[in-house]
Design a protein around this motif. Structure first.
Motif, PDB file in Angstrom:
ATOM      1  N   SER A  33      11.491  -4.073 -13.624  1.00  0.00           N
ATOM      2  CA  SER A  33      10.163  -2.996 -13.762  1.00  0.00           C
ATOM      3  C   SER A  33      10.520  -1.663 -13.253  1.00  0.00           C
ATOM      4  O   SER A  33       9.735  -0.883 -13.875  1.00  0.00           O
ATOM      5  CB  SER A  33       9.374  -3.677 -12.985  1.00  0.00           C
ATOM      6  N   PHE A  34      11.355  -1.302 -12.683  1.00  0.00           N
ATOM      7  CA  PHE A  34      11.474  -0.177 -12.128  1.00  0.00           C
ATOM      8  C   PHE A  34      12.979   0.569 -11.999  1.00  0.00           C
ATOM      9  O   PHE A  34      13.112   1.837 -11.960  1.00  0.00           O
ATOM     10  CB  PHE A  34      11.226   0.016 -10.710  1.00  0.00           C
ATOM     11  N   GLY A  35      13.723   0.003 -12.769  1.00  0.00           N
ATOM     12  CA  GLY A  35      15.312   0.130 -13.191  1.00  0.00           C
ATOM     13  C   GLY A  35      16.156   0.630 -11.873  1.00  0.00           C
ATOM     14  O   GLY A  35      17.009   1.347 -11.920  1.00  0.00           O
ATOM     15  N   ARG A  39       0.880  -1.171  -0.007  1.00  0.00           N
ATOM     16  CA  ARG A  39      -0.037   0.025  -0.048  1.00  0.00           C
ATOM     17  C   ARG A  39       0.778   1.268   0.131  1.00  0.00           C
ATOM     18  O   ARG A  39       2.072   1.093   0.450  1.00  0.00           O
ATOM     19  CB  ARG A  39      -0.900   0.075   1.205  1.00  0.00           C
ATOM     20  N   ARG A  40       0.215   2.293  -0.297  1.00  0.00           N
ATOM     21  CA  ARG A  40       0.871   3.682  -0.244  1.00  0.00           C
ATOM     22  C   ARG A  40       0.669   4.165   0.835  1.00  0.00           C
ATOM     23  O   ARG A  40      -0.615   4.494   1.376  1.00  0.00           O
ATOM     24  CB  ARG A  40       0.342   4.520  -1.435  1.00  0.00           C
ATOM     25  N   GLU A  53       6.778   4.079  -8.673  1.00  0.00           N
ATOM     26  CA  GLU A  53       5.304   4.333  -9.011  1.00  0.00           C
ATOM     27  C   GLU A  53       4.639   3.080  -9.697  1.00  0.00           C
ATOM     28  O   GLU A  53       5.464   2.654 -10.984  1.00  0.00           O
ATOM     29  CB  GLU A  53       5.413   5.487  -9.814  1.00  0.00           C
ATOM     30  N   GLY A  54       3.651   2.660  -9.662  1.00  0.00           N
ATOM     31  CA  GLY A  54       2.932   1.323 -10.059  1.00  0.00           C
ATOM     32  C   GLY A  54       3.210   0.153  -9.353  1.00  0.00           C
ATOM     33  O   GLY A  54       3.049  -0.885  -9.912  1.00  0.00           O
ATOM     34  N   LEU A  55       3.903   0.249  -8.461  1.00  0.00           N
ATOM     35  CA  LEU A  55       4.228  -1.151  -7.860  1.00  0.00           C
ATOM     36  C   LEU A  55       2.987  -1.407  -6.855  1.00  0.00           C
ATOM     37  O   LEU A  55       2.796  -0.514  -5.961  1.00  0.00           O
ATOM     38  CB  LEU A  55       5.575  -1.048  -6.570  1.00  0.00           C
ATOM     39  N   THR A  56       2.293  -2.455  -7.348  1.00  0.00           N
ATOM     40  CA  THR A  56       1.289  -2.977  -6.568  1.00  0.00           C
ATOM     41  C   THR A  56       1.199  -4.290  -5.948  1.00  0.00           C
ATOM     42  O   THR A  56       2.134  -5.023  -6.376  1.00  0.00           O
ATOM     43  CB  THR A  56       0.050  -2.701  -7.433  1.00  0.00           C
ATOM     44  N   ALA A  57       0.369  -4.906  -5.219  1.00  0.00           N
ATOM     45  CA  ALA A  57       0.281  -6.375  -4.858  1.00  0.00           C
ATOM     46  C   ALA A  57      -0.006  -7.090  -6.026  1.00  0.00           C
ATOM     47  O   ALA A  57       0.815  -8.210  -6.276  1.00  0.00           O
ATOM     48  CB  ALA A  57      -0.949  -6.405  -3.872  1.00  0.00           C
ATOM     49  N   THR A  83       9.470  13.921   5.993  1.00  0.00           N
ATOM     50  CA  THR A  83       8.589  13.075   6.902  1.00  0.00           C
ATOM     51  C   THR A  83       7.093  13.289   6.037  1.00  0.00           C
ATOM     52  O   THR A  83       6.863  14.461   5.718  1.00  0.00           O
ATOM     53  CB  THR A  83       8.575  13.779   8.226  1.00  0.00           C
ATOM     54  N   GLY A  84       6.446  12.175   5.782  1.00  0.00           N
ATOM     55  CA  GLY A  84       5.030  12.351   5.269  1.00  0.00           C
ATOM     56  C   GLY A  84       5.162  12.325   3.783  1.00  0.00           C
ATOM     57  O   GLY A  84       3.959  12.062   3.151  1.00  0.00           O
ATOM     58  N   GLU A  85       6.514  12.088   3.060  1.00  0.00           N
ATOM     59  CA  GLU A  85       6.562  12.014   1.772  1.00  0.00           C
ATOM     60  C   GLU A  85       5.839  10.455   1.331  1.00  0.00           C
ATOM     61  O   GLU A  85       6.119   9.601   2.248  1.00  0.00           O
ATOM     62  CB  GLU A  85       7.970  11.916   1.388  1.00  0.00           C
ATOM     63  N   PRO A  86       5.155  10.306   0.435  1.00  0.00           N
ATOM     64  CA  PRO A  86       4.624   8.921  -0.128  1.00  0.00           C
ATOM     65  C   PRO A  86       5.724   7.861  -0.002  1.00  0.00           C
ATOM     66  O   PRO A  86       6.866   8.139  -0.792  1.00  0.00           O
ATOM     67  CB  PRO A  86       3.850   9.245  -1.085  1.00  0.00           C
ATOM     68  N   VAL A  87       5.430   6.730   0.349  1.00  0.00           N
ATOM     69  CA  VAL A  87       6.487   5.574   0.352  1.00  0.00           C
ATOM     70  C   VAL A  87       5.481   4.297  -0.180  1.00  0.00           C
ATOM     71  O   VAL A  87       4.176   4.369   0.191  1.00  0.00           O
ATOM     72  CB  VAL A  87       7.301   5.457   1.559  1.00  0.00           C
TER      73      VAL A  87
END
Length: 242
Positions: free
Chosen positions: A175-177, A107-108, A154-158, A123-127
Motif C-alpha cells: 500500500s505504501f511502496g 494516530r498522527r 500518508e493515509g495509514l489509518t486504523a 523534532t515535531g515532524e509528523p509521524v
C-alpha cells in the motif's frame, strides 16, 4: 540499449549489487517481481554471468532477493510465508505458532526528540504512531509501539490496518511502496510497569524483554522505529549468528 557500465573503484560485483539495489529503490522491480535472468543482467551491466551471480549471491544472503529453484531470482517480499515473521524472533517453546493481532491505536503525532533522531526527522515532524498487542495461546505476549514518517505513510489509518490480512511489513510494501530490507535491534531486560502489566496480563514488576528495532528500506534509510515488550514465560527470543 548499450550496457550500463559501473564506475567505481569497488569490485565489479559490488558495483553491480549497488546498481541492482538502486533499481529496486527506484521501483523498477517491486517486491515479489522476478528479476531478469543472469544473462540479461550481465548484458545490461556489461559483465560476465559469474560476476552478476556473485552480486546476486550477496543480495540473497542479505534477504533482498531470493532464488527459487527452477523459477529464477525474485525480489524478496514480506508477504511470502517464509518472510512474514523475518524480524519477529519470538519462538514458542511448545507447538504454538503465529500470532493474533489486536490493534490498540493508530494516530498522527509529533515526533519526540528520540523518535525524530532515530528516523532522521526534525523534532515535531509528523509521524504515525501504532500500538498493538500480539496474542499467542489466546493471551497477549507482545506489546508493540511503532512510529513511521508520515510523509511515507500518508493515509495509514486504523481502518487500513484492520482491513489488511497480513503483516504490517507486507502492508507497507503493497500500500505504501516501502520495503523493509534490514533491521537493527537492542535488547534489554525490564520490569513491567502497572500500565504494561495490565495490557500483558502479568504482575507489575514482572520481567519482560524489551526489544527496540530500527528497520531500514533501500539505501539504509530508516523507516520504522519499533519498541516491543515481550512476555517470554512460554516463548524465547531466537537469533541466528553467522
Amino acid at each position: 540499449m548499450p550496457p550500463v557500465k559501473p564506475r567505481s573503484s569497488a569490485p565489479l560485483y559490488a558495483q553491480i549489487r549497488q546498481l541492482i539495489v538502486a533499481a529496486l529503490a527506484a521501483g523498477e522491480w517491486r517486491p515479489g517481481d522476478a528479476l531478469p535472468s543472469e544473462a540479461a543482467l550481465a548484458a545490461r551491466f556489461g559483465a560476465s554471468a559469474g560476476t552478476v551471480r556473485r552480486a546476486l549471491d550477496e543480495l540473497t544472503a542479505a534477504h533482498i532477493v531470493e532464488r527459487r529453484q527452477g523459477s529464477g531470482t525474485f525480489v524478496a517480499t514480506h508477504a511470502a510465508p517464509r518472510q512474514q515473521f523475518r524480524f519477529l524472533r519470538l519462538v514458542a517453546d511448545d507447538a504454538a505458532s503465529g500470532f493474533a493481532r489486536q490493534l490498540l491505536g493508530c494516530r498522527r503525532v509529533r515526533a519526540s526528540a528520540d523518535v525524530a533522531h532515530a528516523l532522521t526527522l526534525r523534532t515535531g515532524e509528523p509521524v504515525i504512531e501504532v500500538r498493538r498487542l500480539l496474542h499467542r495461546r489466546e493471551r497477549p505476549v507482545v506489546l508493540d509501539e511503532l512510529w513511521l514518517p508520515e510523509r511515507h505513510f500518508e493515509g495509514l489509518t486504523a481502518e487500513v490496518i484492520e482491513a489488511h490480512p497480513g503483516t504490517l511489513y507486507a502492508l507497507f510494501e503493497t500500500s505504501f511502496g516501502v520495503h523493509m530490507v534490514r533491521a537493527e535491534e537492542k535488547l534489554r531486560a525490564v520490569a513491567a510497569t502497572p500500565q504494561t502489566a495490565a495490557l500483558l496480563g502479568v504482575q507489575a514488576g514482572a520481567p519482560l524483554l524489551s526489544v527496540e528495532r530500527l528497520a531500514y528500506t533501500y539505501g539504509d534509510r530508516p523507516m520504522e522505529l519499533r519498541r516491543g515488550l515481550y512476555h517470554t514465560d512460554a516463548d524465547h527470543y531466537r537469533n541466528e549468528l553467522n
